[in-house]
Design a protein around this motif. Structure first.
Motif, PDB file in Angstrom:
ATOM      1  N   LEU A   1      37.145  27.720  35.031  1.00  0.00           N
ATOM      2  CA  LEU A   1      37.038  26.992  33.765  1.00  0.00           C
ATOM      3  C   LEU A   1      36.503  27.896  32.659  1.00  0.00           C
ATOM      4  O   LEU A   1      36.979  27.854  31.513  1.00  0.00           O
ATOM      5  CB  LEU A   1      36.126  25.772  33.940  1.00  0.00           C
ATOM      6  N   GLY A   2      35.536  28.742  32.998  1.00  0.00           N
ATOM      7  CA  GLY A   2      35.002  29.693  32.021  1.00  0.00           C
ATOM      8  C   GLY A   2      36.080  30.657  31.548  1.00  0.00           C
ATOM      9  O   GLY A   2      36.181  30.966  30.352  1.00  0.00           O
ATOM     10  N   LEU A   3      36.907  31.108  32.493  1.00  0.00           N
ATOM     11  CA  LEU A   3      37.995  32.014  32.145  1.00  0.00           C
ATOM     12  C   LEU A   3      39.035  31.306  31.273  1.00  0.00           C
ATOM     13  O   LEU A   3      39.551  31.885  30.310  1.00  0.00           O
ATOM     14  CB  LEU A   3      38.648  32.539  33.426  1.00  0.00           C
ATOM     15  N   GLU A   4      39.329  30.044  31.606  1.00  0.00           N
ATOM     16  CA  GLU A   4      40.293  29.275  30.826  1.00  0.00           C
ATOM     17  C   GLU A   4      39.844  29.117  29.372  1.00  0.00           C
ATOM     18  O   GLU A   4      40.638  29.298  28.440  1.00  0.00           O
ATOM     19  CB  GLU A   4      40.479  27.894  31.460  1.00  0.00           C
ATOM     20  N   LEU A   5      38.590  28.760  29.169  1.00  0.00           N
ATOM     21  CA  LEU A   5      38.073  28.555  27.819  1.00  0.00           C
ATOM     22  C   LEU A   5      38.224  29.819  26.980  1.00  0.00           C
ATOM     23  O   LEU A   5      38.605  29.772  25.807  1.00  0.00           O
ATOM     24  CB  LEU A   5      36.604  28.123  27.877  1.00  0.00           C
ATOM     25  N   TYR A   6      37.952  30.951  27.586  1.00  0.00           N
ATOM     26  CA  TYR A   6      38.034  32.219  26.859  1.00  0.00           C
ATOM     27  C   TYR A   6      39.483  32.604  26.581  1.00  0.00           C
ATOM     28  O   TYR A   6      39.832  32.997  25.462  1.00  0.00           O
ATOM     29  CB  TYR A   6      37.342  33.316  27.669  1.00  0.00           C
ATOM     30  N   LYS A   7      40.342  32.490  27.595  1.00  0.00           N
ATOM     31  CA  LYS A   7      41.728  32.922  27.454  1.00  0.00           C
ATOM     32  C   LYS A   7      42.500  32.039  26.473  1.00  0.00           C
ATOM     33  O   LYS A   7      43.330  32.536  25.695  1.00  0.00           O
ATOM     34  CB  LYS A   7      42.421  32.922  28.818  1.00  0.00           C
ATOM     35  N   VAL A   8      42.249  30.753  26.515  1.00  0.00           N
ATOM     36  CA  VAL A   8      42.920  29.855  25.566  1.00  0.00           C
ATOM     37  C   VAL A   8      42.455  30.156  24.143  1.00  0.00           C
ATOM     38  O   VAL A   8      43.239  30.158  23.198  1.00  0.00           O
ATOM     39  CB  VAL A   8      42.662  28.379  25.935  1.00  0.00           C
ATOM     40  N   HIS A   9      41.163  30.416  24.003  1.00  0.00           N
ATOM     41  CA  HIS A   9      40.618  30.791  22.689  1.00  0.00           C
ATOM     42  C   HIS A   9      41.289  32.054  22.161  1.00  0.00           C
ATOM     43  O   HIS A   9      41.528  32.189  20.944  1.00  0.00           O
ATOM     44  CB  HIS A   9      39.112  30.999  22.796  1.00  0.00           C
TER      45      HIS A   9
ATOM     46  N   CYS B   1      32.762  43.349  38.144  1.00  0.00           N
ATOM     47  CA  CYS B   1      33.591  44.212  37.289  1.00  0.00           C
ATOM     48  C   CYS B   1      34.984  43.612  37.078  1.00  0.00           C
ATOM     49  O   CYS B   1      35.526  43.649  35.963  1.00  0.00           O
ATOM     50  CB  CYS B   1      33.719  45.604  37.903  1.00  0.00           C
ATOM     51  N   ILE B   2      35.558  43.055  38.131  1.00  0.00           N
ATOM     52  CA  ILE B   2      36.883  42.436  38.025  1.00  0.00           C
ATOM     53  C   ILE B   2      36.839  41.247  37.069  1.00  0.00           C
ATOM     54  O   ILE B   2      37.680  41.116  36.174  1.00  0.00           O
ATOM     55  CB  ILE B   2      37.384  41.986  39.411  1.00  0.00           C
ATOM     56  N   TYR B   3      35.845  40.376  37.257  1.00  0.00           N
ATOM     57  CA  TYR B   3      35.751  39.185  36.414  1.00  0.00           C
ATOM     58  C   TYR B   3      35.469  39.577  34.966  1.00  0.00           C
ATOM     59  O   TYR B   3      36.066  39.024  34.032  1.00  0.00           O
ATOM     60  CB  TYR B   3      34.644  38.268  36.937  1.00  0.00           C
ATOM     61  N   ALA B   4      34.590  40.558  34.766  1.00  0.00           N
ATOM     62  CA  ALA B   4      34.250  41.005  33.408  1.00  0.00           C
ATOM     63  C   ALA B   4      35.469  41.588  32.704  1.00  0.00           C
ATOM     64  O   ALA B   4      35.642  41.397  31.483  1.00  0.00           O
ATOM     65  CB  ALA B   4      33.124  42.030  33.461  1.00  0.00           C
ATOM     66  N   ASN B   5      36.330  42.263  33.453  1.00  0.00           N
ATOM     67  CA  ASN B   5      37.499  42.902  32.833  1.00  0.00           C
ATOM     68  C   ASN B   5      38.458  41.887  32.233  1.00  0.00           C
ATOM     69  O   ASN B   5      39.178  42.199  31.272  1.00  0.00           O
ATOM     70  CB  ASN B   5      38.222  43.775  33.860  1.00  0.00           C
ATOM     71  N   PHE B   6      38.487  40.675  32.792  1.00  0.00           N
ATOM     72  CA  PHE B   6      39.336  39.629  32.227  1.00  0.00           C
ATOM     73  C   PHE B   6      38.915  39.289  30.796  1.00  0.00           C
ATOM     74  O   PHE B   6      39.730  38.828  29.991  1.00  0.00           O
ATOM     75  CB  PHE B   6      39.278  38.365  33.093  1.00  0.00           C
ATOM     76  N   PHE B   7      37.647  39.513  30.494  1.00  0.00           N
ATOM     77  CA  PHE B   7      37.120  39.228  29.154  1.00  0.00           C
ATOM     78  C   PHE B   7      37.155  40.465  28.257  1.00  0.00           C
ATOM     79  O   PHE B   7      37.587  40.401  27.105  1.00  0.00           O
ATOM     80  CB  PHE B   7      35.684  38.711  29.262  1.00  0.00           C
ATOM     81  N   THR B   8      36.689  41.590  28.790  1.00  0.00           N
ATOM     82  CA  THR B   8      36.490  42.773  27.954  1.00  0.00           C
ATOM     83  C   THR B   8      37.781  43.485  27.570  1.00  0.00           C
ATOM     84  O   THR B   8      37.800  44.216  26.580  1.00  0.00           O
ATOM     85  CB  THR B   8      35.575  43.789  28.674  1.00  0.00           C
TER      86      THR B   8
ATOM     87  N   SER C   1      46.944  39.971  38.069  1.00  0.00           N
ATOM     88  CA  SER C   1      45.806  39.131  37.675  1.00  0.00           C
ATOM     89  C   SER C   1      45.404  38.203  38.811  1.00  0.00           C
ATOM     90  O   SER C   1      44.217  38.069  39.138  1.00  0.00           O
ATOM     91  CB  SER C   1      46.165  38.309  36.428  1.00  0.00           C
ATOM     92  N   TRP C   2      46.405  37.567  39.425  1.00  0.00           N
ATOM     93  CA  TRP C   2      46.103  36.682  40.557  1.00  0.00           C
ATOM     94  C   TRP C   2      45.585  37.467  41.747  1.00  0.00           C
ATOM     95  O   TRP C   2      44.730  36.989  42.493  1.00  0.00           O
ATOM     96  CB  TRP C   2      47.356  35.885  40.946  1.00  0.00           C
ATOM     97  N   PHE C   3      46.094  38.685  41.911  1.00  0.00           N
ATOM     98  CA  PHE C   3      45.636  39.563  42.975  1.00  0.00           C
ATOM     99  C   PHE C   3      44.122  39.755  42.890  1.00  0.00           C
ATOM    100  O   PHE C   3      43.398  39.631  43.883  1.00  0.00           O
ATOM    101  CB  PHE C   3      46.369  40.907  42.851  1.00  0.00           C
ATOM    102  N   MET C   4      43.632  40.003  41.671  1.00  0.00           N
ATOM    103  CA  MET C   4      42.197  40.239  41.491  1.00  0.00           C
ATOM    104  C   MET C   4      41.394  38.952  41.587  1.00  0.00           C
ATOM    105  O   MET C   4      40.274  38.944  42.102  1.00  0.00           O
ATOM    106  CB  MET C   4      41.959  40.961  40.166  1.00  0.00           C
ATOM    107  N   LEU C   5      41.973  37.839  41.111  1.00  0.00           N
ATOM    108  CA  LEU C   5      41.264  36.560  41.231  1.00  0.00           C
ATOM    109  C   LEU C   5      41.163  36.118  42.692  1.00  0.00           C
ATOM    110  O   LEU C   5      40.148  35.553  43.108  1.00  0.00           O
ATOM    111  CB  LEU C   5      41.969  35.488  40.401  1.00  0.00           C
ATOM    112  N   VAL C   6      42.214  36.380  43.461  1.00  0.00           N
ATOM    113  CA  VAL C   6      42.180  36.067  44.894  1.00  0.00           C
ATOM    114  C   VAL C   6      41.058  36.839  45.570  1.00  0.00           C
ATOM    115  O   VAL C   6      40.317  36.306  46.403  1.00  0.00           O
ATOM    116  CB  VAL C   6      43.540  36.401  45.550  1.00  0.00           C
ATOM    117  N   ILE C   7      40.911  38.107  45.183  1.00  0.00           N
ATOM    118  CA  ILE C   7      39.865  38.942  45.774  1.00  0.00           C
ATOM    119  C   ILE C   7      38.485  38.373  45.460  1.00  0.00           C
ATOM    120  O   ILE C   7      37.608  38.317  46.329  1.00  0.00           O
ATOM    121  CB  ILE C   7      39.993  40.388  45.256  1.00  0.00           C
ATOM    122  N   ILE C   8      38.291  37.921  44.222  1.00  0.00           N
ATOM    123  CA  ILE C   8      37.002  37.329  43.863  1.00  0.00           C
ATOM    124  C   ILE C   8      36.722  36.111  44.726  1.00  0.00           C
ATOM    125  O   ILE C   8      35.614  35.943  45.255  1.00  0.00           O
ATOM    126  CB  ILE C   8      36.971  36.942  42.371  1.00  0.00           C
ATOM    127  N   SER C   9      37.725  35.232  44.885  1.00  0.00           N
ATOM    128  CA  SER C   9      37.516  34.010  45.671  1.00  0.00           C
ATOM    129  C   SER C   9      37.200  34.333  47.126  1.00  0.00           C
ATOM    130  O   SER C   9      36.308  33.727  47.732  1.00  0.00           O
ATOM    131  CB  SER C   9      38.748  33.102  45.578  1.00  0.00           C
TER     132      SER C   9
END
Length: 268
Positions: free
Chosen positions: A80-88, A146-153, A233-241
């Motif tokens: 949800l945090g990622l969604e809010l940022y990406k939609v913005h 680092c993976i999660y932060a990269n989605f934002f930075t 992108s999904w590859f890295m999100l899968v790894i986080i999960s």
């Protein structure tokens, strides 16, 4: 021998189907809500209601445990945090109106990420997963951050996606996942399992955008296949999960996650 292999394969498919209960519920809701409307209840709100009821039902029927629900909730919030940022940032959009929509993001969107965590939790217990040569906890945690932060930075600075993927191959080059369908144990390179799950999520993403779950900028006029680059992108999100689940499993069931820093009993 062949009969046994066929039986093993059919049981594998059946267990995989059971692991996908939550994602299937979401897809069915997306499809049905495309053609069925309920007066005064926007589509996105209907999907959220179904997701909540489905989650309650899974716990009530003990298909998911309370501990698994905690993991799924964590990933729901991460998504949800990622969604809010990406939609913005205009990466994608949710064009339909809804009561439960904040910052342009319907709350049901977090459940799509949670369904990935649900699949991981279900697969863990149904296939008796064991992680072999898993990275040390601090390395796994650091790489996840680092993976999660990269989605934002990456919107402001260099996109380290391929650097991080290269680091993952170095970190997991010896790692394998051991799983059991019936009695025989099988082994698969961890990175291969990550890639397979990411690919199937990408296929699911194409179905979701076709059903109007959300839209990418190039899908505003007419639907088109989601860009192949989204697989990474999904590859890295899968790894986080999986890393989140692995670290929680390490705490409760340390024998299921074998790391280099684990002490093995000395032979007498």
């Amino acid at each position: 021998m062949k009969e046994q292999q066929v039986k093993e394969f059919l049981i594998f498919v059946w267990k995989e189907a059971l692991c996908c209960i939550f994602p299937v519920i979401i897809f069915m809701t997306l499809a049905l809500s495309k053609v069925i409307t309920i007066p005064y209840l926007p589509r996105y709100d209907l999907i959220l209601l179904v997701c909540i009821l489905a989650q309650i039902g899974l716990v009530w029927t003990k298909l998911e445990s309370v501990d698994e629900l905690k993991v799924i909730t964590v990933f729901h919030l991460i998504g949800l945090g990622l969604e809010l940022y990406k939609v913005h940032k205009g990466s994608w959009s949710y064009p339909e109106e809804a009561w439960t929509k904040f910052g342009g993001v319907p709350l049901y969107s977090g459940f799509m990420y949670a369904s990935v965590a649900s699949y991981v939790c279900q697969a863990w217990k149904r296939f008796d997963l064991h992680l072999l040569h898993w990275p040390r906890p601090w390395l796994a945690f650091l790489l996840s951050v680092c993976i999660y932060a990269n989605f934002f930075t990456h919107h402001y600075a260099f996109d380290f996606r391929w650097v991080l993927i290269a680091a993952l191959f170095v970190l997991f080059y010896k790692s394998k996942i051991r799983f059991t369908v019936t009695t025989k144990a099988y082994h698969m390179p961890t990175m291969l399992s990550f890639m397979l799950v990411a690919f199937f999520i990408w296929l699911a993403e194409n179905i979701s955008t076709f059903l109007g779950a959300w839209r990418y900028p190039d899908q505003e006029i007419s639907w088109r296949i989601v860009h192949w680059g989204k697989i990474s992108s999904w590859f890295m999100l899968v790894i986080i999960s999986i890393m989140i689940v692995a670290e929680l499993k390490r705490i409760k069931y340390p024998e299921q996650v074998e790391s280099p820093n684990m002490r093995k009993p000395q032979s007498e």
